[in-house]
Scaffold this motif. Structure first.
Motif, PDB file in Angstrom:
ATOM      1  N   ASN A  70       0.865  -0.046   9.459  1.00 42.47           N
ATOM      2  CA  ASN A  70       1.315   1.293   9.103  1.00 42.47           C
ATOM      3  C   ASN A  70       2.808   1.438   9.377  1.00 42.47           C
ATOM      4  OD1 ASN A  70      -1.601   1.381  10.108  1.00 42.47           O
ATOM      5  ND2 ASN A  70      -1.429   3.287   8.977  1.00 42.47           N
ATOM      6  N   TYR A  72       5.725   4.538   9.188  1.00 37.67           N
ATOM      7  CA  TYR A  72       5.940   5.979   9.003  1.00 37.67           C
ATOM      8  C   TYR A  72       7.426   6.281   9.040  1.00 37.67           C
ATOM      9  CZ  TYR A  72       1.131   5.868  10.741  1.00 37.67           C
ATOM     10  OH  TYR A  72      -0.179   5.585  10.930  1.00 37.67           O
ATOM     11  N   GLU A  97      -2.265   9.572  10.407  1.00 37.64           N
ATOM     12  CA  GLU A  97      -0.805   9.763  10.401  1.00 37.64           C
ATOM     13  C   GLU A  97      -0.359  10.257  11.781  1.00 37.64           C
ATOM     14  OE1 GLU A  97       1.409  10.728   7.354  1.00 37.64           O
ATOM     15  OE2 GLU A  97       0.178   9.357   6.161  1.00 37.64           O
TER      16      GLU A  97
END
Lengths: 947, 247
Positions: A628, A630, A685
């Motif tokens: 991931n 971000y 998230e």
């Protein structure tokens, strides 16, 4: 040019006397010259009062050295004339006639050698006594580590030959004393070659007289000289220390001691403490005494951010299984519930000089805590609610060794480098025996029981190393900083877990009823960080600030689980697993700061990237990956305003981002605990929120009143919660999900004011908390709201220096509204008060008593408990300078001590009672080399840093 | 000797070279030794004082820059904003502007203290100085020692003044000596104000006066009574009075 004359005349007359009538007035005149007759033009002439040297009148000689004082009172004066590089002239004069003519006054020059060396080179003050001059040796600069001999070579009038033989004013110095005492039998070389020059404040040279000469008063003309070296005050103070020993009933003992030795550059301290009471362990004061000048070092981690020196963190990686990285300050000042035994101690050394600061410390800590705790938890679900009762016995043994090293080196007047290296080794052994009952709150029938016992043995090794480089520039306000750090963390755990689950609903078949397992876990974390900062002034009021942060952290985690099957350990493939995580971030921030006269405004922003890579593998399955990345914009706005009347106000807005836990991101099912199953969520998230806060503070330093208020509001546009489902067996399954709309508001206001200044003061406080949560239970979304209202009142009653009374009262209600999922509203009420009375009686006897009363109330399970604690002690100071104290104390006279904690969470309410050491009597003795304070504290500050 | 004469002649003759440059200005540095101040507080025990001296008391104090500007009629002593060590954040400092009228011998100070603002307009109070037999050098000038008492704070004030600059002024509210005060020490160096740079040019270039500020009109007697009371009350409350007033 005229201006100057006016100025001179005006300014010179600022010191003149009020005029009297003319008749009994006189005039003084004279002329100043040097010994060769040359006029000393513009010499300064003063008339002083002969009794106390008070300045009465002054004047300045003209170009020919002529001066006069007109219209002055007829009396005695001390005439004083000063001229650069001449010995100030001084003479007592009696003015009786109308004109007092002093004629020609000759001034003697200061010998060139003395003038150049003492005044110009050493910048030492010269004391003039008649025609002779004395000076202070301490101002003569000699290189570090020089001996007295090196110092003497610098002093005018003193010579030291190659053999170390000293002559003063041409005469032999045959005796050297230190503070008037013979040093190593009076051999002059022994003292001057061995003593450090920096310890000397004065060098005195005088004629050495034999005993016979002293008696007869006979003085040989050619007598030898003797020299006395006076030590500086701080070299005399060798050290100080303290010891406290106490013994009491219930097998209680306390022993604590410390000793410090120091001089101007070095500080050395040792500290040791052992206690079985949990009280009077090591206080914050002990910490400061131990660490000395290295007690506080801010900004060492070099994690540059939006504000100066702050280590404001955007992200916390929370993968570590052990809670153990804090510094040694965590050993000081904590009281534990339960039955603690504690031994700790260490050594510390500091070196300080203008360029180098070094400190090194070793600390050992051994901690044993036994506790019995009862916990009630109410899970207030609409479907399948249950109550859990736990009875736990816990024994915790902790041991740690710690080494901390720090070096701060000034490279030049602009640049500093700080190197820090902290290391610790820890051992921990914990055994827990727990009996848990799950009960249906309506029928009160048993749902399930769990009897478990676990033994955990762990070893940890930590190492934190950092280098921070800071540089200032010629341009006022330009700064740069660079830092790098490496953190290593290794923890190994071996645990045995045994559990027996019984489900009482016979319709259900349960295969995981019995558990007997061995866990071996190992986690190694390597973290690298690098930071940079540049701060550039733009004009007078603006600063531009730019920073960059980088971090990489790798975690290797492995867990091997074995089942005991007829004394054989069989590997459990289902529960054994490995994690490999690589996390990191990059952040680039820019900010503009305006600051002027107490007004500061910051507008800043950062762009950041968070990387979370994780690999999960089980012995029986293929590895699973998650990756991931971000990206976030983080704005930061802050306004601060300080007015001249002592009012301050702040408004700030910032955005917060915290990354999810790596384990929550993996698409796996974790059923380590069969009653609580956890699912991962690769779509998760980061948690992001908007924080706004406003605060206000006003001090009236004349009236001693203060008013303080603050409101903070946080709105999470993306929060992480655990969606839960509970089945009939009360097995919960949870999965992290993102939700939008969690918010919280908290505010407090405080007002303090004296009713009678320094005699009676009050402090009133109110705080409010509001929190709107989102819960997802069995797919029903709920928005439970919880609020807390707290009131407090504090009063200090200090009518005299021998009597102080402090009264505190507080009341707090926490409540949670009912919701779809939790139809029962709940509330907790806590109130309490405390008083402390101190009386100083004659003969240095002190009486101290404190009474605390707390009430805990929880309606849901009819819990209501009042805990009154009364402590009384009587002490007597004795020995010279009040160095000794003997004290008889009783703690908890009513024998009521119990630790109570209550919590409200979104779907549950809990309270814990922990049995603790209660009533005991103790007799203690203190010896303090610096004397024990014999006055009462009026501010109830208990070692806080207010003075 | 020749050097001195030359210097004074220079002062008299060459000064009125009117350049568009700085005024006559003397820059000072004020260093406060907090741990030493704490040593004089009666309500602290020896142990507490030592703890402070051993701990942060060992750190280096950062001096504050001050400036004395003089022209032919008046003088102003105040914090030197231009030379303050620059940081991104300035906390508010309480302003203390010492403004002296040399011709009418008036004290026209503006002082912010304890959340209040005061203005003075009175005759310069007289200071009783004792002249001592000690000399030393400060900023290149030979200075003589003088002493007085700060009776409000009960501090011994030691001044080092130089005959080489025959201006009867000095830092803060100290003046009245036969020369400029180049160093001032309060209570054996608890606070030291030392001249660092001396520029004696441009006497007749008028100095920049502080902006007219609002404040309550007061006198030295009233003001000193207020400060005395605050010190007494703070000591009785076991607080350091010098956190809230100038030492």
């Amino acid at each position: 040019m005229n201006f100057i004359k006016i100025l001179l005349v005006l300014s010179l007359s600022l010191g003149s006397l009020v005029l009297f009538s003319q008749s009994d007035r006189s005039m003084i005149r004279g002329q100043v010259s040097d010994t060769s007759g040359e006029a000393l033009g513009l010499a300064s002439v003063m008339l002083l009062d002969p009794s106390d040297s008070t300045l009465i009148e002054y004047s300045q000689a003209d170009d020919q050295g002529k001066f006069n004082f007109k219209n002055i009172e007829r009396r005695s004066y001390l005439l004083k004339i000063n001229y650069v590089s001449y010995i100030p002239y001084q003479k007592l004069i009696k003015v009786a006639e109308r004109i007092h003519d002093l004629g020609n006054i000759q001034m003697t020059p200061i010998s060139k050698e003395l003038y150049e060396v003492v005044i110009k080179a050493a910048k030492a003050p010269m004391l003039i006594k008649g025609d002779t001059i004395e000076y202070d040796a301490s101002t003569f600069k000699v290189p570090e580590g020089s001996t007295v001999e090196d110092l003497l070579r610098k002093l005018p009038g003193i010579e030291v030959d190659a053999q170390g033989t000293i002559t003063a004013e041409g005469k032999n110095v045959n005796r050297v004393t230190v503070d008037g005492k013979n040093f190593f039998g009076g051999d002059p070389k022994a003292a001057t070659k061995n003593l450090p020059a920096e310890g000397i404040s004065k060098v005195q040279v005088f004629s050495d007289l034999t005993e016979e000469q002293k008696i007869t008063g006979q003085r040989r003309l050619n007598s030898d000289k003797a020299m006395n070296l006076e030590l500086k005050e701080d070299f005399k103070k060798g050290g100080f220390g303290k010891i406290v020993a106490g013994i009491g009933t219930e097998n209680t003992q306390e022993l604590k001691g410390n000793y410090n030795k120091f001089n101007k550059k070095h500080q050395f301290s040792i500290l040791g403490s052992g206690t079985t009471t949990g009280r009077n362990g090591l206080s914050w004061n002990d910490y400061q005494d131990f660490k000395g000048s290295s007690s506080f070092n801010w900004g060492d981690d070099g994690e540059f951010g939006f504000t100066t020196g702050s280590n404001f963190r955007f992200i916390i990686f929370d993968d570590s299984e052990e809670d153990d990285a804090s510094g040694i300050s965590s050993f000081f000042g904590s009281d534990n519930y339960g039955f603690p035994k504690k031994i700790s101690g260490g050594v510390n050394y500091n070196f300080d000089n203008t360029k180098t600061k070094f400190s090194g410390m070793y600390f050992y800590d051994l901690n044993n805590l036994n506790s019995d705790a009862y916990r009630t938890q109410n899970f207030l679900y609409k479907d399948n609610p249950y109550n859990t009762l736990d009875t736990a016995f816990r024994s915790n043994d902790k041991m740690s060794h710690r080494v901390e090293l720090r070096l701060e080196q000034a490279i030049d007047s602009f640049a500093t480098i700080t190197v820090k290296s902290n290391h610790s080794l820890g051992d921990r052994e914990t055994t827990i025996t727990n009996n848990q009952h799950n009960i249906n709150p309506y029928s009160l029938s048993k749902i399930s029981d769990q009897a478990s016992s676990s033994g955990v043995q762990s070893n940890t090794a930590n190492s934190q190393n950092s280098v921070v480089f800071r540089r200032k520039f010629k341009k006022n306000g330009r700064n740069m900083g660079l830092s790098a750090s490496y953190i290593f963390n290794d923890s190994e755990r071996n645990s045995d877990i045994g559990a027996n689950n019984t489900f009482y609903d016979l319709t259900m078949v349960d295969s995981t009823g019995k558990l007997n397992q061995h866990y071996t876990t190992d986690q190694i974390v390597n973290t690298y960080k690098a930071n940079a900062l540049w701060s550039e002034p733009l004009g007078k009021r603006w600063t531009w600030r730019s920073f960059y942060n980088y971090a990489r952290s790798t975690t290797d985690y492995s867990r091997l689980v074995g089942d005991y099957e007829s004394n054989q350990l069989v590997t459990n493939n289902f529960l054994s697993r490995n994690f490999d995580n690589t996390n990191g971030y990059n952040r680039l921030g820019q900010g503009l700061i305006y600051s002027n006269q107490g007004f500061t405004a910051t507008i800043a922003g950062a762009y950041q990237e968070i990387l979370l890579n994780s690999t999960f593998s089980r012995l029986d399955t293929l590895p699973v990956n998650s990756r991931n990345v971000y990206h976030h914009w983080i704005p930061n706005v802050e306004l601060e305003y300080e007015l001249s009347n002592g009012t301050e106000a702040t408004v700030s807005y910032s955005r917060s981002v915290s990354a999810p836990n790596s384990k929550d991101l993996l698409p796996i099912v974790d059923n380590t605990n069969p009653l609580s199953i956890r699912l991962g969520n690769p779509e998760l998230e980061p948690r992001t929120g908007h924080d706004v806060s406003v605060s206000f503070r006003k001090f009236n330093r004349l009236k001693f009143t203060n008013l303080f208020g603050r409101i903070g509001y946080t709105y999470y546009d993306k929060d992480i919660i655990y969606a839960t489902s509970v089945d009939e067996r009360r097995v919960t399954t949870s999965q992290p999900v993102n939700v939008n709309g969690v918010s919280s508001l908290n505010g407090n206001v405080n007002f303090g004011f004296p009713v009678i200044k320094n005699r009676l003061t009050f402090n009133l406080g109110y705080n409010y908390n509001y929190r709107k949560d989102i819960t997802l239970v069995n797919s029903i979304e709920d928005h439970p709201v919880s609020t807390t209202n707290g009131f407090s009142l504090r009063s200090n009653i200090t009518p005299s220096d021998n009597f102080t009374l402090f009264v505190n009262a507080n009341y707090r209600v926490s409540q949670r509204d009912s919701t779809k999922n939790s139809p029962v509203a709940s509330n907790l009420v806590t109130y309490g008060g405390s008083t402390e009375l101190n009386i100083k009686l004659p003969w240095l006897i002190f009486f101290n008593t404190s009474f605390n009363l707390n009430n805990y109330n929880n309606k849901i399970n009819n819990f209501n408990s009042t805990v009154p604690i009364l402590n009384i002690s009587v002490a007597k100071l004795f020995l010279k300078d009040n160095k000794g104290e003997i004290r008889l104390s009783v703690y908890d006279l009513f024998n009521k001590t119990v630790g109570i904690q209550q919590y409200i969470r979104s779907n549950s309410i809990s309270q814990t009672e922990t049995l603790s050491l209660a009533r005991y009597f103790m007799l203690s003795f203190t010896y303090n080399m610096r004397g024990i304070k014999s006055s009462l504290d009026k501010n109830n500050r208990r070692g806080m840093m207010f003075f | 000797m020749k050097k001195l004469t030359a210097r004074i002649v220079y002062l008299f003759l060459l000064v009125p070279v009117l350049l568009k440059s700085q005024n006559t200005r003397i820059q000072y540095e004020r260093t406060v030794n907090w741990s030493k101040i704490v040593q004089s507080l009666s309500f602290m025990s020896k142990e507490e004082k030592d703890r402070m001296a051993m701990g942060w008391g060992r750190g280096k104090a950062v001096p504050d820059p001050y400036i004395l500007t003089i022209d032919s009629v008046q003088a102003v002593y105040e914090i030197d904003e231009d030379n303050l060590p620059r940081s991104e954040y300035y906390w508010r400092r309480e302003k203390e502007i010492v403004h002296t009228q040399l011709i009418s011998k008036k004290k026209l100070d503006y002082v912010e203290v304890l959340g209040k603002s005061f203005v003075f307009d009175e005759d310069l109070p007289k200071i009783k100085w004792k002249i001592l037999n000690e000399i030393k050098e400060v900023a290149g000038y030979v200075c003589m020692k003088a002493e007085t008492m700060d009776t409000v704070r009960n501090l011994k004030i030691t001044a080092w003044f130089t005959h080489e600059i025959p201006i009867s002024l000095g830092p803060e509210n100290y003046y009245g000596l036969p020369g400029l005060i180049l160093e001032l020490s309060k209570n054996e160096d608890c606070a030291v104000i030392t001249a660092t740079k001396i520029n004696l040019k441009n006497w007749n270039q008028p100095i920049k006066l502080p902006k007219k500020k609002k404040g309550k009109k007061t006198t030295s007697a009233k003001y000193n009574a207020l400060i005395s009371k605050h010190i007494k009350e703070s000591i009785a409350a076991q607080r350091n009075p010098y956190w809230s007033i100038h030492y």
